[in-house]
Design an enzyme around this catalytic site. Structure first.
Site, short mmCIF file in Angstrom:
data_model
loop_
_atom_site.label_atom_id
_atom_site.label_comp_id
_atom_site.label_asym_id
_atom_site.label_seq_id
_atom_site.Cartn_x
_atom_site.Cartn_y
_atom_site.Cartn_z
N ASN A 143 4.50 -37.71 -36.18
CA ASN A 143 3.12 -37.75 -36.87
C ASN A 143 2.06 -37.12 -36.08
O ASN A 143 1.30 -36.77 -36.69
CB ASN A 143 2.80 -39.24 -36.81
CG ASN A 143 2.54 -39.98 -35.77
OD1 ASN A 143 3.25 -39.68 -34.49
ND2 ASN A 143 2.10 -41.06 -35.76
N GLU A 242 4.23 -45.81 -25.74
CA GLU A 242 3.50 -45.86 -26.67
C GLU A 242 4.06 -46.26 -28.01
O GLU A 242 4.71 -45.52 -28.46
CB GLU A 242 2.33 -44.79 -26.68
CG GLU A 242 1.81 -44.21 -25.57
CD GLU A 242 0.58 -44.88 -25.27
OE1 GLU A 242 0.23 -45.79 -25.95
OE2 GLU A 242 0.03 -44.81 -24.01
N CYS A 276 -0.51 -44.40 -35.78
CA CYS A 276 -0.14 -45.91 -34.68
C CYS A 276 -1.55 -46.59 -34.90
O CYS A 276 -1.45 -47.88 -34.64
CB CYS A 276 0.44 -45.48 -33.39
SG CYS A 276 -0.75 -44.47 -32.52
N GLU A 454 -2.14 -43.69 -21.54
CA GLU A 454 -2.06 -42.19 -21.49
C GLU A 454 -3.52 -41.72 -21.73
O GLU A 454 -4.48 -42.38 -22.27
CB GLU A 454 -1.18 -41.56 -22.60
CG GLU A 454 0.26 -42.00 -22.66
CD GLU A 454 1.18 -41.17 -23.50
OE1 GLU A 454 0.75 -41.10 -24.67
OE2 GLU A 454 2.30 -40.73 -23.15
#
Ligand code: NAP
Length: 473
Positions: A143, A242, A276, A454
């Protein structure tokens, strides 16, 4: 495939298709356990040399990669639009966001510091230093094909680690283009390696089992992340994940409903809802329901759908047929259980869209907890609206999910903003803000949304070990 500084062609290949029209863009090498093992061995052989460079040398290479990435912005964006589908403007913005990680971690490489610690003994000194963890195996999703690579590779290289990357099956061409950026920036051979494949399992098995892999970093679905983290943990590898999200978007009675609706439209339909941090449950106080729904519906109905290469297109295709079916399933279920469809609500096929995976941008009203869409991550262009009346009730509803990635709050009451910010169990919270992300800010989730962070200092810590020296003098 890019292994040990060399480009490898393979006889076994798989096709990359354009999700906007089904056409085949290119075919690419289909790797497996053998190539993954070669890449891990190459990364291991290169590790000592790379870890031995100075922070200034690593920073210079990362800065060069940043510059080259921006010089190739248009080419990278076009490749991304072709294989992933997002509108060209969004792809161009993503290249900029992805490049930010290279420049931020180039600087941060110079700030990897240790510390001295006072001892209770007169004849003892403590020294704690930071060292790179070793070979990193990275798995990225389709994505955000560029930024999910740099968000992992930049801190890994800054720390002195070497990397083997496996990109998503749907978007390997962008990963190939990124390897060329690293190669042209002067990253030494074996320091970054790329294994492309149509079946991720054999490569994933090497990543979690090979003794020379010291860390696994994964971005993707919660189911796959849990499975890989479990296997990696059994081999005592460091893991960061993640994973999926199910973001609540809270619009209180004191918020400006028009401003909030504009924000909801912009963030919900970003990347056709395939993010997300996309809002998946939009909770609106009853006092603001009517103007919020009216503004959102008016704006969503105007969104132009089509190929990401066409002028003015805001909504590209979904990644594949399964995603279109998921949209239909969630909308039909909601409709059957009493939700209203304010706009959209069906697959789009006119004007050649039948060749791609297109679903109409949709607004659902009166969504209730018994509906599938209330529980399941949507990952598509559907905005479900749930009315509420009370602050404590809406916080409980927002937290009533196994996910904990992003959340959004709209309020003009500073005390409520603080209360809600503290009470929501999510790792990233936008307060009257729809873009709480930056290379300098920690990104990551709680609960089933992941492990670790991150970006930011935390993003670098993930690639560093702490070593303690106790010196008797
Ligand atoms: P996915 O199926 O988990 O795929 C993600 C990556 O894992 C791909 O490279 C995939 O390869 C690989 N993979 C799948 N099964 C594997 C296995 N058995 N062994 C090793 N690797 C395996 O997820 P997705 O559907 O592509 O991505 C969407 C999900 O990612 C959503 O839930 C979204 O919320 C999440 N996501 C999270 C973040 C975040 O930062 N938290 C960012 C973006 C996306 P193949 O492509 O070859 O299957």
């Amino acid at each position: 495939m890019f292994i040990d500084g060399a480009w490898q062609e393979m006889e076994r290949r798989f096709d990359i298709t354009n999700p906007a029209d089904g056409s085949v863009l290119e075919s690419i090498g289909d790797g497996g356990a053998e190539e993954a093992t070669q890449a891990v061995e190459a990364a291991h052989a290169a590790f000592a040399g790379w870890a031995g460079t100075t922070a200034y040398e690593r920073a210079a290479i990362l800065s060069r990669a940043h510059k080259i990435m921006l010089e190739r912005r248009d080419e990278l964006a076009r490749t991304m639009t072709l294989e992933q589908g997002k509108p060209l403007r969004a792809a161009t913005l993503e290249v900029g966001y992805g490049a930010d990680f290279l420049s931020w971690f180039a600087e941060e490489a110079k700030r990897i510091e240790g510390r001295t610690i006072p001892s209770a003994r007169r004849d003892q000194r403590f020294l704690a230093i930071r060292q790179p963890v070793g070979v990193v195996a990275a798995i990225t999703p389709w994505n955000y094909p560029v930024s999910m690579i740099t968000r992992k590779v930049a801190p890994a290289l800054a720390a002195g680690c070497t990397v083997v990357l496996k990109p998503a099956e749907a978007t390997p061409l962008t990963a190939v283009a990124m390897m060329r950026v690293f190669e042209d920036a002067g990253v030494p051979k074996g320091v970054v390696n790329l294994v492309t494949c149509s079946d991720p399992r054999p490569v994933g098995d090497v990543f979690v089992n090979h003794p020379k892999v010291r860390k696994l970093t994964f971005t993707g679905s919660t189911a796959v992340g849990k499975m890989l983290a479990g296997k990696a943990a059994a081999n005592m590898k460091r893991v960061s994940c993640e994973l999926g999200g199910h973001a609540p978007f809270l619009v209180f009675e004191d918020a400006d409903p028009v401003h909030a609706a504009k924000g909801a439209q912009l963030v919900k339909f970003l990347n056709t809802g395939q993010a997300c941090i996309s809002p998946n449950r939009i909770f609106v106080h009853r006092a603001n329901l009517e103007p919020f729904v009216a503004t959102l519906t008016e704006r969503v109905a105007k969104l132009k759908v089509g190929s990401g290469l066409d002028e003015g297109v805001a909504i590209g295709p979904l990644v594949n047929e399964a995603a279109v079916e998921k949209m239909s399933r969630q909308v039909e279920d909601a409709r059957d259980r009493g939700a209203g469809v304010a706009c959209g609500g069906s697959r789009l096929t006119d004007g050649g869209l039948d060749r791609g995976h297109f679903y109409a941008p949709t607004v659902l009203t009166d969504v209730t907890p018994d509906m599938l869409i209330y529980r399941e991550e949507t990952f598509g262009p559907i905005a479900p609206i749930i009315p509420f009346e009370d602050e404590s009730e809406v916080i409980a509803m927002a937290n009533d999910t196994e996910y904990g990635l992003a959340a959004y709050i709209y309020t003009r009451d500073i005390a409520r903003a603080f209360r809600t910010f503290e009470a929501l169990d999510f790792g990233i919270i936008g307060i009257n803000d729809i873009n709480p992300t930056s290379a300098a800010a920690p990104f990551g989730g709680m609960k089933d949304s992941g492990l670790g962070r991150e970006g930011s200092h935390e993003g670098l810590d993930e690639y560093l070990e702490t070593k303690l020296g106790g010196f008797a003098i």
